[in-house]
Scaffold this active site. Structure first.
Site, PDB file in Angstrom:
ATOM      1  N   HIS A  61       0.848  -1.191   0.000  1.00 49.35           N
ATOM      2  CA  HIS A  61       0.000   0.000   0.000  1.00 49.35           C
ATOM      3  C   HIS A  61       0.882   1.240   0.000  1.00 49.35           C
ATOM      4  CE1 HIS A  61       0.804  -0.577   4.298  1.00 49.35           C
ATOM      5  NE2 HIS A  61       0.412   0.668   4.522  1.00 49.35           N
ATOM      6  N   HIS A  63       1.393   3.936   2.058  1.00 47.64           N
ATOM      7  CA  HIS A  63       2.060   4.631   3.150  1.00 47.64           C
ATOM      8  C   HIS A  63       3.560   4.633   2.861  1.00 47.64           C
ATOM      9  CE1 HIS A  63      -1.242   4.424   6.457  1.00 47.64           C
ATOM     10  NE2 HIS A  63      -1.117   5.653   5.992  1.00 47.64           N
ATOM     11  N   ASP A  65       6.282   4.293   4.444  1.00 44.20           N
ATOM     12  CA  ASP A  65       7.199   3.278   4.976  1.00 44.20           C
ATOM     13  C   ASP A  65       7.083   1.954   4.240  1.00 44.20           C
ATOM     14  OD1 ASP A  65       4.622   3.315   6.345  1.00 44.20           O
ATOM     15  OD2 ASP A  65       5.375   1.749   7.664  1.00 44.20           O
ATOM     16  N   HIS A  66       6.189   1.904   3.238  1.00 43.36           N
ATOM     17  CA  HIS A  66       6.031   0.672   2.460  1.00 43.36           C
ATOM     18  C   HIS A  66       6.422   0.827   0.989  1.00 43.36           C
ATOM     19  CE1 HIS A  66       3.968  -1.694   5.628  1.00 43.36           C
ATOM     20  NE2 HIS A  66       3.686  -0.488   6.067  1.00 43.36           N
TER      21      HIS A  66
END
Length: 256
Positions: A61, A63, A65-66
């Site tokens: 997804h 966000h 941090d991904h």
């Protein structure tokens, strides 16, 4: 033999102890990077992993941090002289943003030494990664809180949890979830559960594990400030948790 190496095990809050959560899944003929947040290139170097070793990148997804390390990782592929293609796989509603993000970061296909193959998926449809590894996804509620902003900002709210199937083993990778109920999205028996622990409580997890009965559970997406609480809870509820492990960067497991 399937191997899973935990490149990062931290939450979205930057940490000196843990990199952002990312997994390297190794089969006999493919090496798959699951998520690539900020700093992924350095995290791979820290663990002596050749970046050109990676064949497939899956983005769960959007966000940061991904996915925010993707442009830097692809740039490093070029600087390292990569010539073999790389597959980038994400949900169909994420793909337009991912492409625009890369093009705006000057990842121009005509200027790369290698081919970038974009591939999308939809929920509840098998995606074949290798001859012996596939996954399907179901939407969880992690991004539901953004629904009120979706129209104004043209947001993709795709937030899948993953069911990987290797040989006869079922491996759930929760990705980020919205509630403990999201751990029950799949009806299939669970052999291995890789579960984020930022957005749920340990006491809730006990009840779910009693229902799912996985052979092994690995906790990821760990906030520094929550680590002692998790370890204390595991030590005092050992009989209820069974084979449950708090992971760390560089942790490895093998699936026969």
């Amino acid at each position: 033999m399937l191997k899973i190496k935990f490149i990062g095990t931290g939450s979205a809050k930057a940490s000196l102890k843990r990199n952002f959560t990312s997994l390297l899944i190794q089969t006999s003929n493919e090496n798959i990077l699951m998520d690539c947040g900020e700093g992924i290139s350095k995290a791979l170097l820290q663990q002596n992993i050749d970046m050109n070793f990676i064949d497939i990148i899956i983005i769960s997804h959007l966000h940061s941090d991904h996915f925010a390390g993707l442009a830097g990782l692809l740039t490093n592929f070029k600087l390292l002289g990569r010539i073999k293609p790389v597959r980038i796989i994400t949900h169909k509603s994420n793909l337009p943003f991912i492409k625009n993000f890369l093009f705006s970061s000057f990842i121009i296909p005509e200027r790369m030494n290698y081919e970038i193959e974009f591939e999308d998926f939809d929920y509840e449809k098998d995606i074949i990664l290798t001859d012996d590894l596939k996954f399907l996804t179901k939407q969880n509620s992690h991004l539901s809180k953004y629904q009120i902003h979706q129209e104004n900002y043209n947001l993709s709210l795709a937030s899948p949890s993953f069911l990987f199937t290797y040989a006869n083993k079922n491996i759930i990778f929760t990705s980020d979830i919205g509630s403990v109920d999201n751990l029950l999205l799949f009806s299939e028996p669970v052999d291995i559960l890789i579960c984020e622990i930022t957005h749920i409580y340990m006491a809730e997890l006990v009840e779910v594990l009693q229902k799912l009965k996985p052979s092994e559970t690995y906790l990821i997406h760990i906030p520094d400030e929550k680590e002692k609480e998790i370890l204390d809870f595991l030590s005092t509820h050992d009989s209820e948790f069974g084979n449950t492990f708090l992971t760390y960067d560089g942790f490895e497991i093998s699936v026969p």
